[in-house]
Each structure stands twice: as structure tokens, then as C-alpha cells.
Design a protein around this motif. Structure first.
Motif, PDB file in Angstrom:
ATOM      1  N   UNK A  91       0.814  -1.218   0.000  1.00 13.71           N
ATOM      2  CA  UNK A  91       0.000   0.000   0.000  1.00 13.71           C
ATOM      3  C   UNK A  91       0.848   1.269   0.000  1.00 13.71           C
ATOM      4  N   UNK A  92       0.196   2.367  -0.412  1.00 10.19           N
ATOM      5  CA  UNK A  92       0.665   3.713  -0.090  1.00 10.19           C
ATOM      6  C   UNK A  92      -0.317   4.280   0.924  1.00 10.19           C
ATOM      7  N   UNK A  93       0.204   4.709   2.070  1.00  8.31           N
ATOM      8  CA  UNK A  93      -0.627   5.195   3.180  1.00  8.31           C
ATOM      9  C   UNK A  93      -0.455   6.710   3.286  1.00  8.31           C
ATOM     10  N   UNK A  94      -1.507   7.452   3.002  1.00  7.02           N
ATOM     11  CA  UNK A  94      -1.458   8.911   3.046  1.00  7.02           C
ATOM     12  C   UNK A  94      -1.998   9.400   4.388  1.00  7.02           C
ATOM     13  N   UNK A  95      -1.288  10.354   4.982  1.00  5.75           N
ATOM     14  CA  UNK A  95      -1.604  10.844   6.320  1.00  5.75           C
ATOM     15  C   UNK A  95      -2.113  12.278   6.233  1.00  5.75           C
ATOM     16  N   UNK A  96      -3.419  12.434   6.423  1.00  4.42           N
ATOM     17  CA  UNK A  96      -4.060  13.745   6.332  1.00  4.42           C
ATOM     18  C   UNK A  96      -3.972  14.459   7.673  1.00  4.42           C
ATOM     19  N   UNK A  97      -3.284  15.590   7.700  1.00  2.03           N
ATOM     20  CA  UNK A  97      -3.184  16.407   8.916  1.00  2.03           C
ATOM     21  C   UNK A  97      -3.796  17.791   8.739  1.00  2.03           C
ATOM     22  N   UNK A  98      -4.197  18.128   7.521  1.00  4.16           N
ATOM     23  CA  UNK A  98      -4.733  19.450   7.162  1.00  4.16           C
ATOM     24  C   UNK A  98      -3.691  20.555   7.335  1.00  4.16           C
ATOM     25  N   UNK A  99      -2.426  20.167   7.386  1.00  7.23           N
ATOM     26  CA  UNK A  99      -1.370  21.173   7.567  1.00  7.23           C
ATOM     27  C   UNK A  99      -1.266  22.090   6.351  1.00  7.23           C
ATOM     28  N   UNK A 100      -1.489  21.550   5.167  1.00  4.68           N
ATOM     29  CA  UNK A 100      -1.362  22.374   3.967  1.00  4.68           C
ATOM     30  C   UNK A 100      -2.372  23.513   3.974  1.00  4.68           C
ATOM     31  N   UNK A 101      -3.628  23.209   4.187  1.00  2.00           N
ATOM     32  CA  UNK A 101      -4.656  24.257   4.141  1.00  2.00           C
ATOM     33  C   UNK A 101      -4.516  25.245   5.290  1.00  2.00           C
ATOM     34  N   UNK A 102      -4.012  24.780   6.424  1.00  2.00           N
ATOM     35  CA  UNK A 102      -3.886  25.651   7.592  1.00  2.00           C
ATOM     36  C   UNK A 102      -2.661  26.566   7.523  1.00  2.00           C
ATOM     37  N   UNK A 103      -1.552  26.042   6.968  1.00  2.00           N
ATOM     38  CA  UNK A 103      -0.290  26.745   7.193  1.00  2.00           C
ATOM     39  C   UNK A 103       0.581  26.990   5.966  1.00  2.00           C
ATOM     40  N   UNK A 104       0.179  26.525   4.773  1.00  2.00           N
ATOM     41  CA  UNK A 104       1.032  26.747   3.613  1.00  2.00           C
ATOM     42  C   UNK A 104       1.235  28.247   3.379  1.00  2.00           C
ATOM     43  N   UNK A 105       2.478  28.637   3.173  1.00  5.42           N
ATOM     44  CA  UNK A 105       2.798  30.040   2.928  1.00  5.42           C
ATOM     45  C   UNK A 105       2.911  30.888   4.180  1.00  5.42           C
ATOM     46  N   UNK A 106       2.817  30.270   5.364  1.00 10.37           N
ATOM     47  CA  UNK A 106       2.937  31.006   6.618  1.00 10.37           C
ATOM     48  C   UNK A 106       4.234  30.614   7.320  1.00 10.37           C
ATOM     49  N   UNK A 107       4.524  31.304   8.412  1.00  8.29           N
ATOM     50  CA  UNK A 107       5.741  31.008   9.172  1.00  8.29           C
ATOM     51  C   UNK A 107       5.708  29.616   9.780  1.00  8.29           C
ATOM     52  N   UNK A 108       4.526  29.050   9.952  1.00  7.52           N
ATOM     53  CA  UNK A 108       4.410  27.724  10.558  1.00  7.52           C
ATOM     54  C   UNK A 108       4.431  26.582   9.549  1.00  7.52           C
ATOM     55  N   UNK A 109       4.607  26.898   8.274  1.00  6.86           N
ATOM     56  CA  UNK A 109       4.635  25.842   7.273  1.00  6.86           C
ATOM     57  C   UNK A 109       5.713  24.806   7.587  1.00  6.86           C
ATOM     58  N   UNK A 110       6.840  25.243   8.106  1.00  8.53           N
ATOM     59  CA  UNK A 110       7.961  24.335   8.395  1.00  8.53           C
ATOM     60  C   UNK A 110       7.775  23.575   9.705  1.00  8.53           C
ATOM     61  N   UNK A 111       6.706  23.863  10.450  1.00  8.70           N
ATOM     62  CA  UNK A 111       6.537  23.312  11.793  1.00  8.70           C
ATOM     63  C   UNK A 111       5.437  22.252  11.882  1.00  8.70           C
TER      64      UNK A 111
END
Length: 233
Positions: free
Chosen positions: A122-142
Motif C-alpha cells: 500500500x501507499x498510506x497517506x496521512x491527512x493532517x490538514x497542515x497544507x490548508x492551515x499553514x502553507x505560505x505562513x511562518x508555521x509551514x515548516x513546523x
């Protein structure tokens, strides 16, 4: 009817990259006006762009030789295409906060909640919603990331890969380096910088496709990752 969901980021000049990796630069290399030998053109119509970027840009897969020195020779062009064309599942871990570790019990709970199991290959994808919440912000790397125990759990299940929305599979300076080593040791890989995983939650199994470029000796490659649902309509 077949539904194809795009799981890949756009690639563009100045986009976020992991700390220390090559910045992305895209510029016009040639125009149609040049090719047509138009004197004093009033328009600029690109015919070829020049791309400058690293292998680990945007939505990409890591080759096994990226995981550590012991895995030299296991470059992206040597890895079987079957690793990138698999069945997939997506687990909902959107409760995880910045820099939190995803532990094995949470993987098991997410499987139970979604009524899916992790199978060999399998390929197991882990949804954390980090992209929609933090992409392009200072917390993107966190973003959150998996623990070493979770990496070992996934690897011992003999999956082909797992995928995350974040720039690294583990939490930098906590588990990330060790997660890479475990991937190399157990012979599986991971995708980073995925998007649209929220569209896969609670939908069961799908076909996952993310073919890499055939880079000689490459340590990874950008991919156009997709999830395919085959319907009956």
C-alpha cells in the motif's frame, strides 16, 4: 465514471522549499516571437521555460539512496515502478498540532475509524490538514510528523510508501533523520508536500499513482501524484 484527484502542489518561482535545498527559479528561455523572427515584438509568448530546482521540490518522492549512506546505489531510476503504482488509503490525523508526533496507536485508531486496513504494498497517506492551515505562513515548516515507532510499524507492514502534507515525514530535529534511516533500512519510501488529502478521507481504497522522473542516480524526484476512484456510473 472515473474520478481523478490531484494530490500535487504547483511548482513556481520562489515556492517554499525545505531548509537548505535549492530555491525554485523559472524563467523564459525562448519565445515564439524569437522562433518566428519577429522584429521588435510587442508581445512575449513563451515557447520554452528554463527550470532550476532540486529533486526534492514540491510534491516529490524520496529515493532510497536519500535515506542515508548505507543505501548508496538505490537511486530513483533503480526503484521498481510498482512502488509508485499501488493501492492507497488515507488516514485522518487532522487533530495533530504543530510539531506533534504521530504515534502507532493513532495510526491504528485512524484505521479503525475509517474501516480500512494497511496491506502489503500500500501507499498510506496521512491527512493532517497542515497544507490548508499553514502553507505560505511562518508555521509551514513546523508541521506534525511520524515518530520512529510509527515509521517502523509502517515499514514492517511492508508498505510501498507513505505520504504527508508537510515538507518532511518526521518532525525536524526530533524524528525526521531517524524516519529516513528506517525507510532505507526497511526498503520503503515516502512522499512529501501533498495536497487535497481531505478529499480522500473516509472514502476507502483507491488507486495511487505518482511516477517519478527517470533521473540517473537521482536521490528523489518531483511527481504528479493522483488518487483514482473507479465508479460504476
Amino acid at each position: 465514471m472515473t474520478e481523478i484527484i490531484d494530490l500535487s502542489q504547483e511548482i513556481y518561482s520562489g515556492m517554499p522549499v525545505f531548509n537548505g535545498l535549492p530555491e525554485v527559479q523559472i524563467c523564459i528561455h525562448a519565445t515564439h516571437e524569437q522562433w518566428d523572427k519577429i522584429p521588435n515584438p510587442t508581445t512575449t509568448t513563451p515557447s520554452v521555460y528554463k527550470l532550476e530546482l532540486g529533486e526534492h521540490t514540491g510534491t516529490h518522492v524520496d529515493a532510497l539512496n536519500h535515506m542515508g549512506r548505507p543505501f548508496v546505489g538505490q537511486s530513483i531510476d533503480t526503484m521498481p515502478l510498482s512502488m509508485f503504482y499501488t493501492e492507497g488509503i488515507c488516514l485522518d490525523l487532522s487533530h495533530k498540532n504543530l510539531k506533534e508526533l504521530i504515534e502507532p496507536a493513532e495510526i491504528e485508531e485512524a484505521c479503525e475509524k475509517a474501516n480500512v486496513d494497511i496491506r502489503k504494498g500500500d501507499t498510506v497517506l496521512l491527512y493532517t490538514d497542515h497544507y490548508r492551515k499553514h502553507y505560505g505562513t511562518a508555521n509551514w515548516k513546523n508541521g506534525p510528523g511520524i515518530s520512529t515507532a510509527t515509521a517502523r510499524l509502517l515499514g514492517e507492514t511492508e508498505i510501498s510508501a507513505f505520504g504527508v502534507e508537510t515538507m518532511s515525514p518526521g518532525v525536524p530535529n526530533v524524528s525526521n533523520k531517524e524516519v529516513h534511516h528506517i525507510c532505507g533500512e526497511l526498503g520503503f519510501t515516502h512522499y512529501e508536500n501533498m495536497v487535497n488529502l481531505y478529499q480522500l478521507v473516509d472514502r476507502g481504497r483507491f488507486r495511487f499513482i505518482a511516477l517519478p522522473l527517470k533521473i540517473r542516480g537521482g536521490t528523489g524526484s518531483p511527481v504528479r501524484a493522483v488518487a483514482v476512484f473507479e465508479g460504476n456510473g
